[in-house]
Scaffold this motif. Structure first.
Motif, short mmCIF file in Angstrom:
data_model
loop_
_atom_site.label_atom_id
_atom_site.label_comp_id
_atom_site.label_asym_id
_atom_site.label_seq_id
_atom_site.Cartn_x
_atom_site.Cartn_y
_atom_site.Cartn_z
N TYR A 59 42.44 36.50 38.48
CA TYR A 59 43.54 36.45 38.83
C TYR A 59 43.05 35.75 39.63
N ARG A 73 35.29 31.94 42.34
CA ARG A 73 35.16 33.16 42.78
C ARG A 73 34.88 34.11 41.98
N GLU A 74 36.07 33.90 40.94
CA GLU A 74 36.08 34.68 39.18
C GLU A 74 34.74 34.61 38.36
N GLU A 77 31.61 36.86 40.35
CA GLU A 77 31.60 37.97 40.39
C GLU A 77 31.06 37.99 38.71
#
Ligand code: GTP
Ligand code: MN
Ligand code: MN
Ligand code: MN
Ligand code: MN
Ligand code: MN
Length: 199
Positions: A59, A73-74, A77
């Protein structure tokens, strides 16, 4: 390379839509399975926490970050690597099928493809299994897509017979063709066979 009716700009103009961005990271390889079956390309997918196969990503909130910054960013992670993604890597977006007939969530899924060097792909796999904060939690492991078909029906057909999140399976199939990673006849054979496997 965007297909369908929805453009990136059109998607972002939708007020009240949620957005998710996922990416197909891939490279060419000269490696051969058993020293004789060409692997041709390494394509990274993942086994998700829910037991479904999907692409890395997640998301993104466009009011706080660009689609590409959110995807990066995802990736940090989920893969443990901060990969730069550019708007030029955006290849498709569409409305996700409603999860229920009364669903009002209106999710738009954006798809990116990024070609890398084989060494970079191997580095991503290494970090994903060690430093990624989501490893063992939201992401159970990275998997490579077998593009070949073995004599006794192994390879792409059984891979495609697994369960995928959202439209990840059609994103995979679509871009295998569009990026010329497999011959259409070979893909159609694998697709037909994949449907017979669990019946
Ligand atoms: P959370 O941190 O738990 O919010 O997960 P996330 O941000 O990593 O989101 P996720 O990767 O689960 O993606 C969000 C939504 O996009 C999912 O609920 C699916 O509906 C959809 N989705 C997930 N993976 C894919 C994919 O590979 N392709 C497509 N088309 N949709 C996907
Ligand atoms: Mn062995
Ligand atoms: Mn995530
Ligand atoms: Mn995710
Ligand atoms: Mn997330
Ligand atoms: Mn998360």
């Amino acid at each position: 390379m965007t297909s369908g009716q929805l453009s990136r700009a059109g998607a972002l103009a939708c007020s009240g839509c949620r957005h998710a961005c996922h990416v197909m990271l891939y490279c060419d390889t000269k490696t051969q399975l058993f020293g004789r079956i060409p692997i041709r390309h390494i394509i990274l997918m993942q086994m998700r926490f829910d037991g479904l196969l999907g692409f890395p990503g997640g998301y993104v909130n466009p009011s706080e970050e660009t689609l590409e910054a959110g995807l990066s960013r995802e990736l940090l992670e989920e893969l443990g690597v901060a990969l730069p993604i550019s708007a030029e890597d955006h290849v498709d977006c569409c409305h996700a099928p409603a999860s229920s007939p009364s669903s009002t969530s209106r999710l738009i899924t954006h798809f990116y493809v990024k070609k890398m060097e084989e060494e970079q792909i191997k580095e991503v796999e290494k970090e994903a299994a060690s430093t990624a904060t989501d490893h063992g939690q939201e992401v159970l492991g990275m998997v490579r897509v077998p593009l070949y078909n073995t004599k006794n029906g192994g390879g792409l057909a059984p891979f495609l017979s697994h369960s995928f999140i959202g439209n990840a399976r059609s994103q995979l199939v679509d871009f295998l063709l569009r990026l010329d990673m497999i011959a259409p006849e070979e893909l159609h054979k694998a697709l037909a066979h994949s449907l017979k496997i669990h019946t």
